[in-house]
Design an enzyme around this catalytic site. Structure first.
Site, PDB file in Angstrom:
ATOM      1  CG  HIS A  65      -3.902   1.151  -2.179  1.00  0.00           C
ATOM      2  ND1 HIS A  65      -5.193   1.602  -2.325  1.00  0.00           N
ATOM      3  CD2 HIS A  65      -3.204   1.656  -3.232  1.00  0.00           C
ATOM      4  CE1 HIS A  65      -5.283   2.328  -3.436  1.00  0.00           C
ATOM      5  NE2 HIS A  65      -4.092   2.373  -3.990  1.00  0.00           N
ATOM      6  CD  GLU A  82      -1.812   1.441  -7.033  1.00  0.00           C
ATOM      7  OE1 GLU A  82      -2.745   1.357  -7.833  1.00  0.00           O
ATOM      8  OE2 GLU A  82      -1.821   2.206  -6.054  1.00  0.00           O
ATOM      9  CG  HIS A 140      -0.354   6.261  -4.691  1.00  0.00           C
ATOM     10  ND1 HIS A 140      -0.533   5.345  -3.671  1.00  0.00           N
ATOM     11  CD2 HIS A 140      -1.388   6.077  -5.542  1.00  0.00           C
ATOM     12  CE1 HIS A 140      -1.629   4.632  -3.907  1.00  0.00           C
ATOM     13  NE2 HIS A 140      -2.169   5.063  -5.040  1.00  0.00           N
ATOM     14  NE  ARG A 160     -11.228   9.455  -1.988  1.00  0.00           N
ATOM     15  CZ  ARG A 160     -12.356   8.797  -1.739  1.00  0.00           C
ATOM     16  NH1 ARG A 160     -13.092   9.102  -0.687  1.00  0.00           N
ATOM     17  NH2 ARG A 160     -12.743   7.836  -2.542  1.00  0.00           N
TER      18      ARG A 160
END
Length: 274
Positions: A65, A82, A140, A160
């Site tokens: 991200h 996150e 991740h 992605r």
């Protein structure tokens, strides 16, 4: 309103499950698997944070991200830091967190294209009770067999890098451009805990605390919102009852009362505890 019980939104995912977690009804027979439960309407980017439960049966894509500056350069409201609180895990469950060793952008791009990126990543065994913080830029992939709570900046901008040969779109240029190329380094615990109150994250984008049961007064700064996420037990805040599997937003000054068996997360945007 000083306290609001949020609606839940179940999100079907191919990597989701038909057997969820206590407190969540299983999907009906013959329906698509449920992978996520959101505590706001999908696509609503106005709150600073987003709270989700995830239920995985297989690996999620390898992804990354952007940070705030990178996202805002694209006209998006924010990036995405996150963290994950692991509630349940199959014996062989893992999460990929960064590369095993420092990579070049050219190597990352090439390995994402031929699939060898899976071998580049550090797949960490996880178990119930574990906690991980993934800053924006962290490559991740969440593995299968996991139930977890995700507390994140409210952004669904995901690049992605690899999806195990599926036909879903990849975002190699954007993902490689924002990816951290060095091995993942866990954040240090903030410290300064009090009885019944553990500070798990303290900035830079949000604070996350974990409380045991009892009574606790909170004052949320004017114009800000906090999120109360009971993992176990039940309670009340501002006349709004809550129980495990739900989520309540809180504003202003309120007293949170929770049962003796309660295990509660309390999250709010900012750089320091309130």
């Amino acid at each position: 309103m000083p306290a609001t019980l949020l609606h839940t939104h179940r999100v079907e995912k191919p990597w989701g499950r038909h057997t969820l977690y206590p407190g969540f009804p299983d999907p009906e027979s013959g329906s698509d698997p449920v992978g996520e439960v959101w505590f706001q309407a999908p696509g609503d980017t106005s709150p600073d944070l987003l709270i989700k439960y995830l239920f995985t049966s297989e690996k999620l894509s390898v992804q990354v991200h952007p940070d705030d500056a990178q996202a805002q350069a694209r006209g998006l409201p924010r990036g995405k830091d996150e963290c994950w609180v692991i509630l349940d895990a199959a014996p062989d469950s893992t999460i990929a967190l960064g590369p095993k060793k420092t990579m070049t952008r050219d190597a990352l791009r090439a390995d994402a294209q031929d699939g060898s990126i899976e071998d580049d990543l550090d797949w960490v065994p996880v178990k119930a009770g574990d906690f991980y913080y993934a800053p924006s830029g962290t490559i991740h992939a969440i593995g299968g067999g996991l139930t977890l709570i995700e507390v994140q900046q409210n952004s669904e901008t995901t690049y992605r890098l690899y999806d195990y040969g599926s036909d879903r779109e990849l975002h190699l240029k954007d993902g490689v451009d924002v990816a951290h190329l060095d091995p993942y380094r866990p954040i240090d615990a903030p410290g300064g805990d009090e009885p019944g109150r553990k500070v798990m994250v303290e900035g830079p984008k949000f604070v996350l605390e974990r409380w045991t049961g009892g009574e606790r007064a909170v004052t949320v700064p004017e114009g800000k919102t906090a999120w109360l996420i009971p993992i176990t037990g039940s309670g009340d805040v501002g006349g709004v009852a809550f129980k495990a599997g739900e989520c309540v937003t809180v504003t202003g000054s309120e007293t949170v009362t929770s049962s003796d068996d309660a295990d509660v997360l309390f999250a709010y945007p900012g750089t320091q505890r309130i």
